[in-house]
Design a protein around this motif. Structure first.
Motif, PDB file in Angstrom:
ATOM      1  N   PRO A 202     -61.037  33.110  78.185  1.00  0.00           N
ATOM      2  CA  PRO A 202     -60.837  31.688  78.488  1.00  0.00           C
ATOM      3  C   PRO A 202     -59.380  31.235  78.394  1.00  0.00           C
ATOM      4  O   PRO A 202     -59.000  30.261  79.005  1.00  0.00           O
ATOM      5  CB  PRO A 202     -61.702  30.984  77.451  1.00  0.00           C
TER       6      PRO A 202
ATOM      7  N   ARG B   4     -61.945  35.150  58.994  1.00  0.00           N
ATOM      8  CA  ARG B   4     -62.908  34.694  60.005  1.00  0.00           C
ATOM      9  C   ARG B   4     -63.744  33.526  59.475  1.00  0.00           C
ATOM     10  O   ARG B   4     -63.908  32.503  60.133  1.00  0.00           O
ATOM     11  CB  ARG B   4     -63.806  35.859  60.412  1.00  0.00           C
TER      12      ARG B   4
ATOM     13  N   LEU C 134     -60.067  31.793  66.497  1.00  0.00           N
ATOM     14  CA  LEU C 134     -59.570  31.934  67.869  1.00  0.00           C
ATOM     15  C   LEU C 134     -58.764  30.695  68.287  1.00  0.00           C
ATOM     16  O   LEU C 134     -57.894  30.774  69.131  1.00  0.00           O
ATOM     17  CB  LEU C 134     -60.762  32.116  68.814  1.00  0.00           C
TER      18      LEU C 134
ATOM     19  N   LEU D 167     -54.491  33.453  74.531  1.00  0.00           N
ATOM     20  CA  LEU D 167     -54.627  33.956  73.160  1.00  0.00           C
ATOM     21  C   LEU D 167     -55.862  34.859  73.031  1.00  0.00           C
ATOM     22  O   LEU D 167     -55.790  35.939  72.437  1.00  0.00           O
ATOM     23  CB  LEU D 167     -54.720  32.777  72.191  1.00  0.00           C
TER      24      LEU D 167
ATOM     25  N   ARG E 292     -70.900  31.710  70.608  1.00  0.00           N
ATOM     26  CA  ARG E 292     -70.851  31.960  69.170  1.00  0.00           C
ATOM     27  C   ARG E 292     -69.570  31.374  68.582  1.00  0.00           C
ATOM     28  O   ARG E 292     -68.592  31.157  69.295  1.00  0.00           O
ATOM     29  CB  ARG E 292     -70.947  33.449  68.887  1.00  0.00           C
ATOM     30  N   GLU E 293     -69.607  31.208  67.304  1.00  0.00           N
ATOM     31  CA  GLU E 293     -68.446  30.659  66.616  1.00  0.00           C
ATOM     32  C   GLU E 293     -67.351  31.720  66.545  1.00  0.00           C
ATOM     33  O   GLU E 293     -67.593  32.851  66.134  1.00  0.00           O
ATOM     34  CB  GLU E 293     -68.893  30.235  65.206  1.00  0.00           C
ATOM     35  N   THR E 294     -66.158  31.372  67.016  1.00  0.00           N
ATOM     36  CA  THR E 294     -65.090  32.369  66.990  1.00  0.00           C
ATOM     37  C   THR E 294     -63.990  31.985  66.011  1.00  0.00           C
ATOM     38  O   THR E 294     -62.939  32.610  65.972  1.00  0.00           O
ATOM     39  CB  THR E 294     -64.492  32.562  68.397  1.00  0.00           C
ATOM     40  N   GLY E 295     -64.241  30.952  65.225  1.00  0.00           N
ATOM     41  CA  GLY E 295     -63.363  30.574  64.122  1.00  0.00           C
ATOM     42  C   GLY E 295     -61.893  30.555  64.459  1.00  0.00           C
ATOM     43  O   GLY E 295     -61.410  29.639  65.110  1.00  0.00           O
TER      44      GLY E 295
ATOM     45  N   TRP F  87     -60.973  37.390  65.060  1.00  0.00           N
ATOM     46  CA  TRP F  87     -60.552  36.795  66.323  1.00  0.00           C
ATOM     47  C   TRP F  87     -59.174  36.178  66.152  1.00  0.00           C
ATOM     48  O   TRP F  87     -58.719  35.391  66.981  1.00  0.00           O
ATOM     49  CB  TRP F  87     -61.555  35.740  66.798  1.00  0.00           C
TER      50      TRP F  87
ATOM     51  N   ASP G 269     -64.563  28.226  74.974  1.00  0.00           N
ATOM     52  CA  ASP G 269     -64.093  29.494  74.436  1.00  0.00           C
ATOM     53  C   ASP G 269     -64.939  30.693  74.864  1.00  0.00           C
ATOM     54  O   ASP G 269     -64.625  31.825  74.548  1.00  0.00           O
ATOM     55  CB  ASP G 269     -64.061  29.429  72.901  1.00  0.00           C
TER      56      ASP G 269
ATOM     57  N   ALA H 214     -61.619  30.347  58.259  1.00  0.00           N
ATOM     58  CA  ALA H 214     -60.542  30.192  59.244  1.00  0.00           C
ATOM     59  C   ALA H 214     -59.790  28.875  59.111  1.00  0.00           C
ATOM     60  O   ALA H 214     -58.552  28.856  59.130  1.00  0.00           O
ATOM     61  CB  ALA H 214     -61.118  30.330  60.642  1.00  0.00           C
ATOM     62  N   PHE H 215     -60.514  27.798  58.946  1.00  0.00           N
ATOM     63  CA  PHE H 215     -59.844  26.490  58.947  1.00  0.00           C
ATOM     64  C   PHE H 215     -58.898  26.334  57.760  1.00  0.00           C
ATOM     65  O   PHE H 215     -57.847  25.725  57.881  1.00  0.00           O
ATOM     66  CB  PHE H 215     -60.894  25.372  58.954  1.00  0.00           C
TER      67      PHE H 215
END
Lengths: 266, 273
Positions: free
Chosen positions: A86, A234, B173, A89, B168-171, A40, B212, A237-238
């Protein structure tokens, strides 16, 4: 759809991707789709797109054909993204996902003759499904050509122009009606041929030998690394997002090199 | 709408995985049923009808992101069992040409197959009620209703995939986490890409999780606004085509494409059974 050009590219091409075995290409496609499904991150998605663009360039595929086909789902993805994403991006990622997945499938189709693509599917599906799949692809060529001829004849006879949309639509539906009748005659002819040749419920496709095992390994490894990158970015990610900008640099460098080499060779 | 033009990776795994599973089961049952008799006749027929749908789908009406499908005509000619197989074949070929997602082949097969079966049932019912002389209105009504139903199924799928219940978790995004940062020297190159490059706090994501998700209401509004134009266009085309065929070769329309009108070749009376 430029199905005639697709088949010409698949059968007459002589690139490294054409030499790769159909099974390796299908595995690579599955891995690339896995990478698209997982990511994503807009920059990782961009990296996947650049990687596939490098494949298009190095395999000497016609850019207009490959990108034209891959851009087609972008129109629908754009409608979906505008109506449901939403934020901007997410919308960009949705469109990129559509284009990347499409480009991956298009590359396989442009470098592999269709019986070889459908052969693995034919092995795992019931006989009637696998055989009908092959008949569909074959019939599509015939019907597309017939439809183009019918439309040309209708236009010449009725003098259609862009200024008469209702008349043009009526003529198109009449041509589609003619095409429908023709297609049933075609089915009947195929049926007669199959009966005479003793068809017993299974069309056999010869397996293409592995021409270059090294190419197969390289192809699958490359796509596996794409999937691994996608999974890593994924689930971590952080920690990794601040470094996402590095991911597209590698395929970008490869694309620029491939483009320069192709330009020089031309 | 006929089939979903949703890219790979937008819908959650459980949804598209279930779609694949259900579609494969249906295709397998349909294949077993159709292989019971006269398979040699069905293979080329499936081939040409699926190809006809593909040819129709290759012409797109760009302003409303719509293309003709001919699903109701194909359903009316093939009947319910072969319709499921034709829907699967069309989706596989379309996915290989980059037209639709590979992961959504299963869901698309269910939607298109359902549209063909509903179209077939409604068309037969309408012809029985209105009579054989009114093929065009019978087909037009069947087409509009079948497409309205499949569009609703599409909205339902997006709702299932994007509603808060399945969020769901989209990390990655989150735009706040996308920054140019040098991995070798901490923060030496730090330029905000989509924000000012501020610090990211994972705990802040919890509150954004629902934001999201896909906006189903907006999607439904767009689909139900553009959709009816496509339904009417499709109804006009299919009614005209089927009306023409009903005039030229009525057996094909009223009794289906599998009507036995062939002659037996001597020595092959079983016809592949």
């Amino acid at each position: 759809m430029h199905i005639g050009s697709v088949d010409e590219s698949a059968v007459l091409g002589r690139s490294w991707l054409h030499r790769a075995s159909p099974n390796a290409k299908l595995i690579a496609l599955a891995l690339m789709i896995g990478a698209v499904v997982v990511t994503w991150n807009v920059l990782v998605a961009l990296a996947l797109a650049l990687m596939l663009m490098t494949a298009v360039t190095t395999a000497n595929l016609k850019p207009r054909l490959a990108y034209g086909l891959a851009a087609y789902p972008a129109i629908f993805a754009l409608v979906f993204a505008l109506s449901s994403a939403p934020n901007a991006l997410s919308g960009t990622v949705i469109v990129l996902k559509a284009v990347v997945a499409a480009l991956a499938a298009v590359i396989v189709v442009l470098t592999t003759p269709y019986p070889q693509i459908f052969a693995p599917i034919q092995r795992i599906t019931p006989g009637v499904v696998g055989d009908a799949l092959l008949m569909t692809y074959r019939s599509t060529f015939i019907l597309l050509e017939k439809f183009a001829n019918l439309m040309r004849a209708v236009k010449l006879r009725s003098g259609l122009t862009a200024g008469h949309p209702i008349r043009a639509m009526r003529a198109t539906t009449r041509a589609l009606g003619g095409l429908l009748l023709y297609s049933f005659d075609l089915a009947q002819r195929d049926y007669d041929v199959m009966r005479l040749r003793g068809y017993q419920g299974h069309l056999r496709i010869g397996r293409q030998p592995r021409l270059s095992p090294r190419t197969d390994t390289a192809l699958v490894t490359g796509c596996l690394s794409a999937l691994a990158t996608s999974v890593l970015w994924r689930f971590e990610a952080f920690a990794l997002n601040p470094y996402s900008w590095i991911v597209p640099l590698v395929p970008l460098a490869a694309l620029l090199t491939a483009s320069a080499l192709r330009w020089r060779n031309q | 709408m006929s089939h979903i033009h949703i890219p790979d990776g937008v819908l959650p795994f459980w949804l598209w995985g279930s779609g694949w599973l259900l579609a494969l089961m249906l295709v397998w049952v349909a294949a077993r049923l159709s292989e019971r008799s006269d398979v040699r006749r069905k293979v080329p027929l499936l081939g040409v009808v699926s190809a006809l749908m593909l040819v129709a789908m290759s012409t797109e009406v760009v302003p409303i992101a719509y293309h003709i499908n001919l699903t109701v005509i194909a359903g009316a000619l093939l009947g319910p069992v072969l319709s499921v197989i034709a829907a699967f074949i069309v989706q596989v070929v379309l996915a290989m040409l980059g037209h639709g997602g590979v992961t959504v082949i299963g869901l698309n097969t269910l939607i298109v197959g359902g549209e063909m079966i509903v179209g077939w049932a409604l068309f037969r019912g309408h012809v029985r009620i209105l009579g054989k002389r009114h093929v065009r209105p019978a087909d037009a009504i069947a087409t509009v209703l079948a497409l309205a139903l499949s569009t609703s199924a599409l909205v339902g799928i997006v709702w299932l995939g994007g509603s808060a219940a399945t969020g769901r978790e989209t990390g990655s995004l989150d735009p706040d986490t996308l920054r140019f940062e040098n991995p070798f020297s901490e923060g030496a190159v730090s330029i905000g890409l989509f924000s000012g490059g501020e610090e990211h706090h994972p705990e802040a994501d919890e509150g954004d999780a629902h934001a999201d998700n896909l906006n189903v209401k907006r999607f439904a509004t767009v689909v139900y606004t553009l959709g009816p134009l496509g339904w009417l266009l499709e109804a006009f085309v299919t009614a005209s085509v089927l009306g023409y065929v009903a005039r030229v070769r009525p057996v094909l329309v009223f009794e289906g494409a599998l009507t036995d009108t062939r002659h037996s070749i001597p020595g092959d009376e079983t016809g592949g059974r």
